[in-house]
Design an enzyme around this catalytic site. Structure first.
Site, PDB file in Angstrom:
ATOM      1  N   SER A  38       1.010  -1.154   0.014  1.00  0.00           N
ATOM      2  CA  SER A  38      -0.072  -0.135  -0.006  1.00  0.00           C
ATOM      3  C   SER A  38       0.750   1.204  -0.127  1.00  0.00           C
ATOM      4  O   SER A  38       0.664   2.442  -0.567  1.00  0.00           O
ATOM      5  CB  SER A  38      -0.876   0.018   1.231  1.00  0.00           C
ATOM      6  OG  SER A  38      -1.968  -1.120   1.152  1.00  0.00           O
ATOM      7  N   GLY A 113      -2.061  -9.447   0.471  1.00  0.00           N
ATOM      8  CA  GLY A 113      -1.209 -10.639   0.290  1.00  0.00           C
ATOM      9  C   GLY A 113      -1.590 -11.561   1.454  1.00  0.00           C
ATOM     10  O   GLY A 113      -0.966 -12.606   1.652  1.00  0.00           O
ATOM     11  N   HIS A 114      -2.645 -11.551   2.065  1.00  0.00           N
ATOM     12  CA  HIS A 114      -3.014 -12.160   3.286  1.00  0.00           C
ATOM     13  C   HIS A 114      -3.277 -13.717   2.780  1.00  0.00           C
ATOM     14  O   HIS A 114      -3.766 -13.905   1.748  1.00  0.00           O
ATOM     15  CB  HIS A 114      -4.159 -11.657   4.137  1.00  0.00           C
ATOM     16  CG  HIS A 114      -4.301 -11.987   5.331  1.00  0.00           C
ATOM     17  ND1 HIS A 114      -4.929 -13.114   5.947  1.00  0.00           N
ATOM     18  CD2 HIS A 114      -3.795 -11.417   6.446  1.00  0.00           C
ATOM     19  CE1 HIS A 114      -4.930 -13.214   7.187  1.00  0.00           C
ATOM     20  NE2 HIS A 114      -4.345 -12.114   7.627  1.00  0.00           N
ATOM     21  N   GLY A 472     -43.788 -39.093   4.821  1.00  0.00           N
ATOM     22  CA  GLY A 472     -44.842 -39.870   4.124  1.00  0.00           C
ATOM     23  C   GLY A 472     -44.826 -39.979   2.662  1.00  0.00           C
ATOM     24  O   GLY A 472     -45.845 -40.026   2.141  1.00  0.00           O
ATOM     25  N   SER A 541     -34.039 -35.844  -1.230  1.00  0.00           N
ATOM     26  CA  SER A 541     -33.557 -34.942  -2.302  1.00  0.00           C
ATOM     27  C   SER A 541     -33.511 -33.465  -1.474  1.00  0.00           C
ATOM     28  O   SER A 541     -34.380 -32.648  -1.694  1.00  0.00           O
ATOM     29  CB  SER A 541     -34.342 -34.707  -3.429  1.00  0.00           C
ATOM     30  OG  SER A 541     -35.563 -34.687  -3.284  1.00  0.00           O
TER      31      SER A 541
END
Lengths: 641, 318
Positions: A38, A113-114, A472, A541
């Site tokens: 920066s 850059g983390h 059901g 599903s």
């Protein structure tokens, strides 16, 4: 420097003329958290006089308040944007900065850059022609340096500036600089980066940024801004390629005009050129290159244009207009994927894939391997999680025209989109087409779905029952089938438990296996629909994505989703099979509703509330609704109902 | 569907002897046009926000180019706070008529009913109700799913991270954590019903680029950008033009005729004039290049509180 040129004051017209001919360079800066990235960008903006007095006053105030330079100007504050990031002291996203000199305009992608932000770096790199890789002179080449360089090379950037920063903290020692450069070159060559320019700098003091530093008399290379101003652009290479115009939008203001619009990805085009439309392969000649400013004799890569062709051939959004060596056409590929979502990639799930202007459905296989971005090792993997990179095969629902990514970024790079949230969840690079996709052709059949269904006097459909275990579903599906059978309908049933005894006996209950389970059932249901049958599918599903995938396999009117809505507490109390008890005791893992999610349908075609009706009433209601939908009427051999 | 069997056509592309160098303005123009076409191809009901200023003028000019020979296939929307300079409104109506475009205007009826204005309610309340809320009302009322805006990344720090396709919830909120990664020029324009996308085709333009392009392309502008004698009063360090008789004079204030112009245009009571003699585009560019303050400084709303633009964006301000 910058636009503080004498011409501004003396001859503004001459100045404007000069500046209208500036070129544009996009670059990315990469470095670790404390490498001073920066600060370097702030310095570039400052040195090119892009900071106005009011901004400077704000910067001075901020530097005193939250700066890290003991009250001195903290250039990093110029570029740390969002309030939350400023508090944390790190940038967490991609930001774009602008500055210009007399020769060029620059767009800088500033990426963090983390450790966990591969996603942001790949994003920033995708539009850059050059990468500035920062290294702290005190630390030398770190794991992060290697990772950033690998990503830069993966995304296809060919030019690298190795900025060895904080030289002031090592006494501008040439030996240190030379050692770092030689370490870096050795590594860079391994990953195919051979165009590396190394510069010793101090972002904080400004050494070798805009002007040559007295502290490095031993350095005879270019200073940073000079290099950025003069480095050759990728333009020439792109223009020398074969023509690729991904068609974005067809312009039809009236019956006499049909223009194909798009931004040229590579090559050049002139009226009279023979072109081909892919994937159809149809051929024609360019009639005109139409623009608001008049027709052009020549258009080149990077320009947004409108073409008209001499022949009336089919060409629509997503097609590619090409000349020279045509792009390949295929529907299965080996790709390199960069996963960008918190939710892991699920092999077998259907995702949207957008390449150029084309949107298609795609399924991904298990990764062949994933890549450790720090060591470049290949590792075995079942899936990809956030910020992981892996090589996977991808299969599409239709053929597309493409080039390998290494040959053409615009026709070989794609994004993946989640079908439910619409989030961009990954990016991919096409490596090559799988041969098998070119050898297996769809067999055209004379007897089709409609004729088979006609013979049975019905319309085929999928009745997709979804709901919790014990809701059901199977009971109701069974009653519905009995009614349909009595009415002379041709039906079949796919039941979750039963299918798991045969076709899907190799699958377990992890998310990935549940996705595969439903994919297979959906494909089988589709075959049943092709056979002309009314197919009753009774599966928990649990995920919306897979139910959507099943829905997309058939025509809109053929898929009827029936939500058997039983509250968890009720299903658990019934516990017909004793499964909830087992799940609660921990004996059964990944049980839907307990430790695995159920995503209820939002707009099912039929909604059955089992707390308000008996299974018999539910079956009556469903048959009634099928009649409303015209699925049960006329043209059959029994009595009219 | 294979192309294997097709005969290899007689294609002999002529090589380019030397590369054609595109200027930065040509590249910016091509990018903006690409973005606009992408929106039109992928959205159901797009609209272009037209604020009458110089950025809107450039955006409109690019739209004309993008869809030529057709007209841009979307309407323009002007959210009128009721406090714009009279010259802006006259210019707006004139340009829309000349180009044959559809213009929609919206003024927040609740704000009008409550008599909201900058003099009575202050800049923050006025901007929120007449601009931010007014914009949301207009977007909801017409069901627009994509809105073009003329914002640029170089305007303000929080804008530097803004995407070109900026995703908004059904409540029009901007969540910096939920923005989609944008790779290459492949934009994801998909959304659920009710959600919308703000698209910024000028993201990568700077103020200087805008002025140079206006100059190069002869784009018509509101005369307020050019220096002229205008009645102004100096209030709290800012020169405010007395554009109509709704402006209450404070004790001792008498409007003075001064040579002034505006670097940015908005509601007249919230827009500071600068003393200037720059009456032509080159003069304006010259003045801009030699000046030492940024253009947003003339806007009263940005100074309200720290990180104020970011907060407004989260609330739905453009």
């Amino acid at each position: 420097m910058a636009h503080i040129s004498d011409l501004i004051g003396t001859d503004i017209d001459a100045y404007l003329l000069q500046h209208q001919h500036k070129s544009l360079l996009r670059f990315i800066t990469c470095g670790s958290v404390d490498d001073g990235k920066s600060t370097l960008i702030g310095r570039l903006l400052y040195d090119s006089k892009m900071i106005f007095e009011d901004q400077m006053a704000a910067l001075e105030a901020d530097s005193k308040r939250v700066g890290t330079q003991g009250g001195e100007i903290d250039f990093a504050l110029l570029v740390d944007g969002l309030a939350a990031e400023r508090e944390q002291g790190i940038t967490i996203d991609v930001a774009y900065r602008f500055f210009s000199t007399d020769r060029r305009k620059f767009i800088v992608a500033d990426t963090p850059g983390h450790e966990q932000y591969t996603r942001n770096m790949v994003t920033g790199a995708s539009t850059a022609d050059l990468a500035v890789i920062l290294v702290d002179a005190r630390k030398g080449i770190l794991t992060q340096t290697r990772r950033h360089s690998f990503l830069v090379s993966l995304i296809g950037i060919r030019k690298v500036v190795l900025a060895v920063n904080k030289m002031d903290l090592v006494g501008f020692d040439q030996a240190i600089f030379d050692q770092i450069v030689s370490d870096y070159r050795a590594f860079a060559a391994q990953i195919g980066l051979d165009d590396v320019t190394a510069i010793p700098i101090s972002g904080l003091r400004g050494d070798n940024i805009a002007s040559r530093s007295d502290a490095t008399p031993w350095f005879d290379g270019p200073v940073l801004i000079d290099h950025l101003e003069t480095v050759p652009l990728d333009e020439a290479r792109r223009q020398q390629g074969d023509l690729r115009l991904p068609v974005q939008w067809v312009n039809r203001p009236n019956l006499d005009f049909r223009g194909f619009t798009g931004q040229i990805a590579s090559g050049v085009v002139r009226p009279g050129d023979v072109v081909r439309v892919l994937p159809s392969g149809k051929q024609s000649k360019v009639a005109r290159i139409v623009t608001f400013d008049g027709d052009l004799d020549l258009a080149v890569a990077g320009q947004s244009i409108t073409l008209t062709l001499e022949d009336e051939i089919d060409c629509s959004r997503g097609d590619i207009i090409a000349s020279g060596n045509p792009p390949e056409v295929a529907d299965q590929f080996e790709t390199t994927l960069i996963w960008m979502a918190e939710e892991a990639m699920l092999p077998g799930r259907s995702y949207w894939l957008k390449i150029g202007a084309k949107l298609v459905a795609a399924t991904i296989t298990e990764p062949k391997y994933k890549i450790n971005v720090n060591t470049l090792e290949h590792l075995a993997a079942k899936s990809l999680t956030l910020n992981e990179i892996g090589v996977c095969n991808i299969s599409l629902d239709q053929q597309i025209a493409f080039d390998p990514y290494k040959d053409n970024v615009d026709t070989g790079g794609f994004i993946l989109i989640d079908r439910m949230t619409n989030a961009t969840i990954g990016a991919g690079l096409i490596n090559f087409a799988l041969r098998r996709s070119q050898n297996i052709h769809w067999q055209a059949l004379d007897v089709n779905k409609t004729s088979r269904a006609d013979l049975k006097g019905q319309r085929s459909a999928i009745l997709w029952f979804t709901g919790l275990s014990g809701s059901g579903k199977s009971t109701i599906a069974n009653l519905v089938e009995k009614q349909l059978f009595a009415l002379g309908r041709h039906t079949t049933v796919l039941d979750g438990d039963n299918v798991r005894h045969g076709l899907n006996r190799d699958l377990g209950f992890t998310d990935a296996d549940r996705v595969e389970n439903i994919r297979r059932v959906a494909e089988v249901s589709k075959l049943m629909v092709e056979a002309g049958l009314i197919t009753l599918v009774s599966f928990i599903s649990p995920f919306r994505s897979e139910r959507q995938m099943a829905r997309d396999l058939v025509e809109t009117s053929e898929f009827i989703e029936i939500f058997v809505d039983t509250p968890l507490a009720v299903a658990e109390e019934r516990d017909v099979k004793g499964l909830y008890k087992k799940a609660r005791s921990g004996a059964l893992k990944n049980f839907t509703g307990i430790d695995s999610p159920y995503e209820a349908p939002i707009t099912p075609e039929i909604h059955i509330d089992t707390t308000k009706m008996t299974p018999e009433q539910a079956a009556d209601l469903i048959v009634e609704r099928l009649r409303d939908r015209g699925l049960i009427k006329g043209g059959w051999h029994g009595p009219e109902i | 569907m294979t192309t294997e069997s097709a005969t290899v056509p007689d294609i002999e592309p002529k090589p380019l002897l030397s590369p054609v160098a595109l200027t930065h303005l040509q590249r910016l123009e091509a990018e903006s046009i690409h973005i606009m076409r992408e929106v039109v191809a992928e959205s159901d009901n797009p609209v272009m926000l037209y604020s009458i200023g110089k950025d809107s003028a450039v955006m409109l000019h690019l739209a004309i180019k993008a869809f030529y020979p057709a007209l841009p296939p979307f309407p323009l929307l002007h959210v009128d706070t009721g406090w714009k300079f009279r010259e802006m409104i006259a210019f707006r109506d004139d340009i829309v008529a000349k180009l044959g475009l559809t213009l929609l205007t919206h003024t927040n009826p609740e704000g009008v009913a409550q008599g909201v204005g900058p003099f009575t309610h202050g800049s923050a309340v006025h901007t929120d109700i007449m601009k931010t809320q007014g914009l949301k009302q207009a977007l909801d009322q017409h069901g627009f799913d994509v809105a073009f805006g003329g914002a640029r990344r170089d305007e303000e720090k929080s804008r530097a991270k803004e995407r070109i396709f900026s995703f908004r919830s059904a409540q029009h909120r901007w969540d910096p954590k939920q923005q989609r990664p944008e790779l290459w020029r492949t934009y994801n324009a998909r959304k659920q019903k009710g959600e919308s996308i703000r698209v910024f085709p000028l993201s990568n333009w700077t103020e200087l680029d805008i002025w140079q392009y206006i100059h190069l392309e002869n784009i018509p502008l509101v005369p307020l950008y050019f220096a002229a004698e205008r009645p102004v009063v100096e209030r709290d360090g800012t020169l405010i033009m007395v554009d109509d008789d709704r402006m209450p004079m404070r004790p001792g204030e008498v409007p003075e005729q001064k040579m002034v112009r505006f670097r940015t245009l908005g509601c007249y009571p919230l827009t500071g004039a600068v003393e200037s003699t720059a009456a032509t585009l080159p003069d304006i560019i010259q003045e801009m290049l030699l000046t030492t303050t940024s253009e947003r400084q003339g806007r009263v709303i940005d100074h309200d509180q720290a990180a104020s633009m970011e907060k407004k964006k989260q609330e739905g301000y453009f």
